[in-house]
Design a protein around this motif. Structure first.
Motif, PDB file in Angstrom:
ATOM      1  N   LEU A  88       0.812  -1.208   0.000  1.00  0.00           N
ATOM      2  CA  LEU A  88       0.000   0.000   0.000  1.00  0.00           C
ATOM      3  C   LEU A  88       0.847   1.259   0.000  1.00  0.00           C
ATOM      4  CD1 LEU A  88      -2.813  -0.994   2.541  1.00  0.00           C
ATOM      5  CD2 LEU A  88      -2.913  -1.012   0.054  1.00  0.00           C
ATOM      6  N   GLY A  89       2.163   1.091   0.069  1.00  0.00           N
ATOM      7  CA  GLY A  89       3.050   2.251   0.019  1.00  0.00           C
ATOM      8  C   GLY A  89       3.164   2.987   1.331  1.00  0.00           C
ATOM      9  N   LEU A  90       2.804   2.332   2.470  1.00  0.00           N
ATOM     10  CA  LEU A  90       2.923   2.979   3.772  1.00  0.00           C
ATOM     11  C   LEU A  90       4.368   2.978   4.207  1.00  0.00           C
ATOM     12  CD1 LEU A  90      -0.151   1.419   5.611  1.00  0.00           C
ATOM     13  CD2 LEU A  90      -0.036   3.527   4.286  1.00  0.00           C
ATOM     14  N   ASP A  91       4.845   4.084   4.746  1.00  0.00           N
ATOM     15  CA  ASP A  91       6.231   4.136   5.223  1.00  0.00           C
ATOM     16  C   ASP A  91       6.353   3.331   6.507  1.00  0.00           C
ATOM     17  OD1 ASP A  91       5.606   5.939   7.545  1.00  0.00           O
ATOM     18  OD2 ASP A  91       5.140   7.333   5.909  1.00  0.00           O
ATOM     19  N   SER A  92       7.602   2.938   6.803  1.00  0.00           N
ATOM     20  CA  SER A  92       7.838   2.069   7.963  1.00  0.00           C
ATOM     21  C   SER A  92       7.524   2.756   9.280  1.00  0.00           C
ATOM     22  CB  SER A  92       9.301   1.598   7.950  1.00  0.00           C
ATOM     23  OG  SER A  92      10.174   2.722   7.988  1.00  0.00           O
ATOM     24  N   ALA A  93       7.492   4.104   9.299  1.00  0.00           N
ATOM     25  CA  ALA A  93       7.206   4.814  10.539  1.00  0.00           C
ATOM     26  C   ALA A  93       5.712   4.889  10.839  1.00  0.00           C
ATOM     27  CB  ALA A  93       7.788   6.229  10.469  1.00  0.00           C
ATOM     28  N   SER A  94       4.881   4.524   9.867  1.00  0.00           N
ATOM     29  CA  SER A  94       3.441   4.616  10.049  1.00  0.00           C
ATOM     30  C   SER A  94       2.963   3.397  10.824  1.00  0.00           C
ATOM     31  CB  SER A  94       2.731   4.691   8.703  1.00  0.00           C
ATOM     32  OG  SER A  94       1.341   4.682   8.894  1.00  0.00           O
ATOM     33  N   LYS A  95       2.447   3.618  12.050  1.00  0.00           N
ATOM     34  CA  LYS A  95       1.995   2.510  12.883  1.00  0.00           C
ATOM     35  C   LYS A  95       0.477   2.467  13.005  1.00  0.00           C
ATOM     36  CE  LYS A  95       4.367   0.197  14.972  1.00  0.00           C
ATOM     37  NZ  LYS A  95       4.936  -1.124  14.647  1.00  0.00           N
ATOM     38  N   SER A  96      -0.220   3.431  12.437  1.00  0.00           N
ATOM     39  CA  SER A  96      -1.680   3.462  12.549  1.00  0.00           C
ATOM     40  C   SER A  96      -2.311   2.602  11.468  1.00  0.00           C
ATOM     41  CB  SER A  96      -2.192   4.901  12.438  1.00  0.00           C
ATOM     42  OG  SER A  96      -3.607   4.915  12.440  1.00  0.00           O
ATOM     43  N   ILE A  97      -3.236   1.742  11.907  1.00  0.00           N
ATOM     44  CA  ILE A  97      -3.914   0.879  10.931  1.00  0.00           C
ATOM     45  C   ILE A  97      -4.865   1.689  10.065  1.00  0.00           C
ATOM     46  CG2 ILE A  97      -5.932   0.276  12.340  1.00  0.00           C
ATOM     47  CD1 ILE A  97      -5.548  -2.618  11.339  1.00  0.00           C
ATOM     48  N   PHE A  98      -5.259   2.886  10.539  1.00  0.00           N
ATOM     49  CA  PHE A  98      -6.158   3.721   9.750  1.00  0.00           C
ATOM     50  C   PHE A  98      -5.483   4.239   8.487  1.00  0.00           C
ATOM     51  CE2 PHE A  98      -7.856   4.761  14.187  1.00  0.00           C
ATOM     52  CZ  PHE A  98      -8.714   3.670  14.169  1.00  0.00           C
ATOM     53  N   ARG A  99      -4.161   4.319   8.500  1.00  0.00           N
ATOM     54  CA  ARG A  99      -3.451   4.793   7.310  1.00  0.00           C
ATOM     55  C   ARG A  99      -3.573   3.821   6.149  1.00  0.00           C
ATOM     56  NH1 ARG A  99       0.736   8.343   7.946  1.00  0.00           N
ATOM     57  NH2 ARG A  99       0.806   8.214   5.660  1.00  0.00           N
ATOM     58  N   ALA A 100      -3.947   2.567   6.442  1.00  0.00           N
ATOM     59  CA  ALA A 100      -4.111   1.570   5.383  1.00  0.00           C
ATOM     60  C   ALA A 100      -5.469   1.674   4.704  1.00  0.00           C
ATOM     61  CB  ALA A 100      -3.936   0.166   5.942  1.00  0.00           C
ATOM     62  N   VAL A 101      -6.365   2.513   5.243  1.00  0.00           N
ATOM     63  CA  VAL A 101      -7.725   2.624   4.728  1.00  0.00           C
ATOM     64  C   VAL A 101      -7.876   3.970   4.036  1.00  0.00           C
ATOM     65  CG1 VAL A 101     -10.175   2.529   5.330  1.00  0.00           C
ATOM     66  CG2 VAL A 101      -8.512   1.189   6.637  1.00  0.00           C
ATOM     67  N   ASN A 102      -8.606   3.940   2.913  1.00  0.00           N
ATOM     68  CA  ASN A 102      -8.879   5.172   2.196  1.00  0.00           C
ATOM     69  C   ASN A 102      -9.668   6.131   3.079  1.00  0.00           C
ATOM     70  OD1 ASN A 102     -10.587   6.924   0.193  1.00  0.00           O
ATOM     71  ND2 ASN A 102      -8.909   6.077  -1.022  1.00  0.00           N
ATOM     72  N   ALA A 103      -9.411   7.440   2.913  1.00  0.00           N
ATOM     73  CA  ALA A 103      -9.989   8.446   3.805  1.00  0.00           C
ATOM     74  C   ALA A 103     -11.515   8.407   3.794  1.00  0.00           C
ATOM     75  CB  ALA A 103      -9.483   9.829   3.403  1.00  0.00           C
ATOM     76  N   LEU A 118     -15.525   3.962   9.002  1.00  0.00           N
ATOM     77  CA  LEU A 118     -16.115   2.643   9.264  1.00  0.00           C
ATOM     78  C   LEU A 118     -15.201   1.792  10.137  1.00  0.00           C
ATOM     79  CD1 LEU A 118     -17.472   1.868   5.677  1.00  0.00           C
ATOM     80  CD2 LEU A 118     -18.758   2.722   7.646  1.00  0.00           C
ATOM     81  N   VAL A 119     -13.902   1.816   9.854  1.00  0.00           N
ATOM     82  CA  VAL A 119     -12.953   1.036  10.659  1.00  0.00           C
ATOM     83  C   VAL A 119     -12.794   1.661  12.035  1.00  0.00           C
ATOM     84  CG1 VAL A 119     -10.607   0.135  10.729  1.00  0.00           C
ATOM     85  CG2 VAL A 119     -11.779   0.324   8.550  1.00  0.00           C
ATOM     86  N   ILE A 120     -12.787   2.988  12.123  1.00  0.00           N
ATOM     87  CA  ILE A 120     -12.678   3.655  13.424  1.00  0.00           C
ATOM     88  C   ILE A 120     -13.853   3.275  14.316  1.00  0.00           C
ATOM     89  CG2 ILE A 120     -12.708   5.906  14.559  1.00  0.00           C
ATOM     90  CD1 ILE A 120     -11.209   7.033  12.175  1.00  0.00           C
ATOM     91  N   ALA A 121     -15.041   3.257  13.737  1.00  0.00           N
ATOM     92  CA  ALA A 121     -16.223   2.895  14.519  1.00  0.00           C
ATOM     93  C   ALA A 121     -16.142   1.456  15.012  1.00  0.00           C
ATOM     94  CB  ALA A 121     -17.483   3.107  13.681  1.00  0.00           C
ATOM     95  N   ALA A 122     -15.661   0.539  14.158  1.00  0.00           N
ATOM     96  CA  ALA A 122     -15.560  -0.869  14.565  1.00  0.00           C
ATOM     97  C   ALA A 122     -14.554  -1.050  15.695  1.00  0.00           C
ATOM     98  CB  ALA A 122     -15.174  -1.719  13.360  1.00  0.00           C
ATOM     99  N   ILE A 123     -13.410  -0.354  15.632  1.00  0.00           N
ATOM    100  CA  ILE A 123     -12.398  -0.482  16.696  1.00  0.00           C
ATOM    101  C   ILE A 123     -12.910   0.156  17.985  1.00  0.00           C
ATOM    102  CG2 ILE A 123     -10.089   0.261  17.369  1.00  0.00           C
ATOM    103  CD1 ILE A 123      -9.199  -0.170  14.522  1.00  0.00           C
ATOM    104  N   ASN A 124     -13.644   1.242  17.903  1.00  0.00           N
ATOM    105  CA  ASN A 124     -14.225   1.839  19.114  1.00  0.00           C
ATOM    106  C   ASN A 124     -15.211   0.890  19.774  1.00  0.00           C
ATOM    107  OD1 ASN A 124     -12.753   4.197  18.822  1.00  0.00           O
ATOM    108  ND2 ASN A 124     -14.369   5.251  17.668  1.00  0.00           N
ATOM    109  N   GLN A 125     -15.989   0.175  18.972  1.00  0.00           N
ATOM    110  CA  GLN A 125     -16.912  -0.806  19.538  1.00  0.00           C
ATOM    111  C   GLN A 125     -16.150  -1.915  20.253  1.00  0.00           C
ATOM    112  OE1 GLN A 125     -19.491  -2.197  16.431  1.00  0.00           O
ATOM    113  NE2 GLN A 125     -20.279  -0.152  15.949  1.00  0.00           N
ATOM    114  N   ALA A 126     -15.030  -2.369  19.646  1.00  0.00           N
ATOM    115  CA  ALA A 126     -14.225  -3.415  20.276  1.00  0.00           C
ATOM    116  C   ALA A 126     -13.585  -2.918  21.559  1.00  0.00           C
ATOM    117  CB  ALA A 126     -13.167  -3.899  19.297  1.00  0.00           C
TER     118      ALA A 126
END
Length: 859
Positions: free
Chosen positions: A377-392, A397-405
């Motif tokens: 996906l072209g993410l740099d090695s310093a990027s640790k957020s899983i949200f960076r892998a998802v289109n803006a 949708l992913v933020i809401a699912a992780i908040n529920q978890a």
């Protein structure tokens, strides 16, 4: 190397003779000058007359002495002394240097040597000094090196050689470094060579000691009870010890030659874990990984890696150093370790990307598949957020699912979102909570499965099914329309025959004929899209065909658009219907013209595409084979992405009402597909559009070329027939005789066709379907000369009727008429059956021309 010398080289050094002081001083010169002046003055006291002869004599002597010195200086016999050479400091530097120095003239004679040279060459004194080649004469190994030195000396070049001198009487040998260079850069100085000899025995011994220590260290490392390897930043294995090579069943020589990469020995996506370490400039990081290594045989072995990686000041990674501990024994000896190994193998080799994240979405731990996905996906090695892998646009949708978890909610519905990156990619996220009592740092476990290929396949299937459905609908409609149009055109012909051009209603009848012809053209376009039109393919040179179209295309696109025709060299032949191929190019050219209202450029380019090249293209659905590509490109407005997938659908048009039918590109699509080719489009808004047509290469086979008539005779398996609605050539006499059985289920059309044939002198017997036609055939007792039959009929269709009639009368002549293409029913015919085909709609003149031609041809 070894060398035998005339003298023992181990003698004590002989001191060089002290240089003698140069005689002469300025006081002596002044004393001689004063004496000459005094003599001259004394002679003057004798009187000018008496002293003149003496003074002249003295001057003559002095002149002769000066003249002889001048000649001696010019000949080199006498030289002026250089004060620098008399400098005792410079002289002592060379005389007492550690390296032996000697100067030889052009003849090789030694004209200078220092004490070290005498010692190293074993000379007893200055009178015993010898040049280098004489010192080492007799030994072929050393002589070879000396020969190269002598050659360099004669050519005025620099040269260096290192030789080994073996000792005598058990003495240890020595290493000598010999050099030669010209004395200077001038032509005269270049005739002299400066030789130097240095004893480098101790340096060699130190090098050998270091090499031996290095060999011992490598041997210890190679045979250590654990593996070791090093990887450079390019991912290539720079070093692998013998233990690891033995585990992996590789030859050390093969690894050392640079033939292996990290991905070759790491199973699955494990290599992505090693390359996903976050870079911190100037730091050294050590990470522990439990992965599987892949052996040369393809088997795997579980290992634990202690991976050490140093980063430069700019954050660039350097070579890594990795310790490898085999865990294969743990599976057999320790049940707890075996369970851990199995879990890690499941964790890293699952096809899903797995990561644990905190409440903010930062990745705490991840498996190899997730690391590989992040790199893709072209993410740099310093990027640790899983949200960076998802289109803006889908990130919420992913933020809401992780908040529920994070709140402990279970049964969270999976979400499918677009992934970040340069290309369109999709992924499905499954989020489950983590027990807070077990780990405070981790809030959720995220499983991600990439669904890009699945969605692409679903879209392709849906598009294919939609096009197939629309094609079937279009083909069915076209068949019914053809029947209606045939009746209209036949009735219109009767009206034209009954009215003269001077009749007031004649123009109205002609208007009906023109509209019917236009409707027939639209129906042909529908058949082209549904790939059910009748084609008459022939071997064609695309270069010649496009050249013939040039004038027509220039008239169609107008003066504002520039046409460039670029032919590839030695184009392969293709087999296409010429008229249909021309329609493809014309339709694309007209669309390109409409996309460039202010002018532009239309480029038609052809080229061969070999099978290997076709296999590398990114076009889906096109198998690897030899093709001829026709590219039609324009510099127009381009096609928006949201309608790019709809342009080949029938009746889809972006033009204003009344300026297009929406059948142009669908016709192109159908013709290309029916020919066995492929068509793709590349377009960006404002960047123009390029259509790429791939036609299969035709491999020549021995065949007889037959002139194609208006109605072609076909045998089952061949595909040669007249194009739809092509007017027959004018004939002088279309009348004829004979009995014709006309089989047509449309009563109105059957009546019109029968009336037209009777008007030309034929006897016509009518039948509504195939069963009734067989009854008529039996009643006529072989009096039927020709059968004109529809293809699609109730109870008994045309192909079945042909087979049944040929069983009773093998010589009966047959013409099929149909609104479908010949290909739609040809496979239903028995092998070897001969028939003619006339596509609907047709005019009265075409029908009677086909009947007369078949009556005279078959038999």
């Amino acid at each position: 190397m070894t060398a035998e010398t005339d003298h023992d080289l181990s003698r004590e050094p002989v001191a060089a003779p002290e240089p003698s002081p140069r005689s002469g001083s300025i006081a002596l010169v002044l004393l001689v000058a004063t004496g000459l002046v005094a003599v001259a003055i004394g002679l003057m006291t004798l009187g000018r007359a008496q002293a003149q002869p003496y003074i002249l004599g003295i001057l003559a002597v002095l002149a002769m002495i000066g003249l002889f010195n001048l000649f001696a200086f010019a000949a080199g016999i006498v030289r002026f002394a250089d004060r620098n050479l008399d400098d005792p400091i410079i002289a002592r530097i060379s005389d007492h240097a550690f390296d032996g120095l000697a100067v030889t003239d052009a003849r090789g004679h030694v004209i200078y040597s220092n004490a070290a040279y005498l010692t190293l060459t074993g000379a007893s004194g200055p009178q015993d000094v010898r040049p280098v080649e004489r010192v080492f004469i007799g030994n072929p190994d050393v002589s070879e090196a000396v020969f190269r030195l002598l050659k360099a000396a004669r050519e005025g070049k620099r040269q260096q050689e290192e030789v080994r001198i073996s000792g005598h009487d058990g003495n240890q040998g020595r290493w000598l470094r010999m050099r030669v260079r010209p004395l200077g850069n001038g032509k005269r100085e270049a005739r002299y060579a400066v030789w130097s000899i240095a004893d480098i025995t101790r340096d060699r011994e130190r090098q050998e000691d270091v090499f031996q220590e290095l060999q011992h260290a490598i041997e210890y490392l190679d045979h250590a009870p654990c593996g070791f390897f090093s990887v450079n930043p390019a991912g290539e294995l720079a070093y692998v010890n013998a233990t690891l090579a033995n585990w992996l069943d590789y030859d050390l020589a093969e690894i050392g030659s640079g033939g292996l990469r990290l991905a070759d020995i790491v199973s699955g996506d494990g290599a992505a874990l090693l390359s996903a370490i976050v870079a911190v400039p100037g730091e050294v990081k050590t990470e522990v990984f439990d992965i599987d290594l892949r052996m040369r045989t393809g088997k795997t072995m579980p290992v634990r890696l202690y991976h050490k990686l140093a980063f430069g000041a700019d954050g660039a990674p350097g070579p890594s150093r990795t310790l490898v501990i085999s865990r294969a024994r743990d599976e057999r000896s320790d049940p707890d370790r075996a369970a851990e190994v199995r879990f890690m193998r499941f964790f890293d080799h699952t096809p899903m990307a797995i990561a644990t994240v905190d409440r903010a979405g930062n990745v705490v731990r991840a498996n190899a598949r997730y690391a590989k996905l992040a790199q893709a996906l072209g993410l740099d090695s310093a990027s640790k957020s899983i949200f960076r892998a998802v289109n803006a646009r889908d990130r919420h949708l992913v933020i809401a699912a992780i908040n529920q978890a994070a709140e402990g909610q279970a049964d969270i519905a999976p979400v499918e979102v677009a992934l970040e990156g340069p290309k369109e990619r999709w992924g499905q996220f499954f989020v489950t909570p983590v027990d807070a009592a077990e780990n405070d740092a981790e809030a959720a476990i995220v499983h991600m499965l990439e669904t890009t290929e699945r969605r692409a396949l679903e879209n392709q299937i849906n598009q294919s099914q939609k096009m197939e459905t629309v094609g079937q609908l279009a083909g069915g409609i076209a068949h019914d329309f053809n029947n209606v149009l045939s009746a209209i055109m036949m009735a219109n012909d009767f009206l034209l025959n009954a009215h003269k051009p001077t009749d007031p209603s004649f123009q109205d009848i002609m208007q009906i004929k023109q509209n019917a012809t236009r409707a027939a053209t639209l129906v042909r376009q529908l058949l082209a899209f549904s790939r059910r039109q009748t084609l008459r393919p022939q071997v064609l040179d695309l270069g010649d065909a496009l050249s013939d179209l040039t004038m027509l295309l220039r008239r169609l696109i107008g003066e504002k658009v520039k046409l460039d025709l670029i032919h590839g060299r030695d184009l392969w032949p293709v087999k296409v219907d010429v008229s249909q191929f021309e329609q493809v190019i014309v339709n694309l050219a007209v669309n390109a013209r409409d996309a460039m209202p202010d002018g532009g450029k239309l480029i038609i380019r052809t080229a061969n595409v070999a099978s290997e090249e076709a296999g590398k293209l990114a076009y889906k659905g096109m198998p690897a084979a030899d093709y001829v590509r026709i590219e039609v490109a324009d510099t127009g407005t381009g096609i928006p992405a949201d309608i790019r997938d709809k342009i080949f659908e029938p009746f889809f048009s972006t033009k204003e009402v009344g300026k297009g039918t929406g059948l142009g590109l669908s016709t192109v699509y159908g013709i290309v597909k029916q020919t066995g080719g492929f068509i793709y489009v590349d377009s960006e808004p404002g960047q123009g559009t390029s259509f790429h047509i791939f036609l299969p290469r035709h491999h020549a086979e021995p065949e007889v070329q037959v002139e194609q008539p208006a109605v072609a005779t076909a045998t089952h398996g061949e595909k040669e027939a007249a194009p739809a609605a092509v007017e027959a050539k004018p004939r002088t006499d279309l009348t004829g005789q004979g009995t014709i059985l006309l089989v047509e289920d449309e009563e109105g059309l059957r009546a019109l066709n029968a009336r037209g044939l009777r008007s030309r002198g034929y006897t016509v017997v009518e039948a509504e379907n195939g069963v009734e036609a067989m009854e008529v055939l039996e009643e006529q007792s072989g009096a039927i000369d020709l059968v004109v039959s529809d293809v699609v009929m109730p109870e008994m269709d045309g192909p079945t009727l042909l087979k049944a009639m040929r069983e009773k009368n093998p010589d009966i002549k047959f013409i099929f008429v149909s609104g479908y293409a010949e290909d739609a029913f040809e496979k239903s015919l028995p092998e070897g059956q001969q028939f003619d085909f006339l596509p609907k709609p047709f005019t009265l003149s075409q029908l009677v021309a086909a009947v007369k031609e078949t009556m005279t041809k078959q038999g």
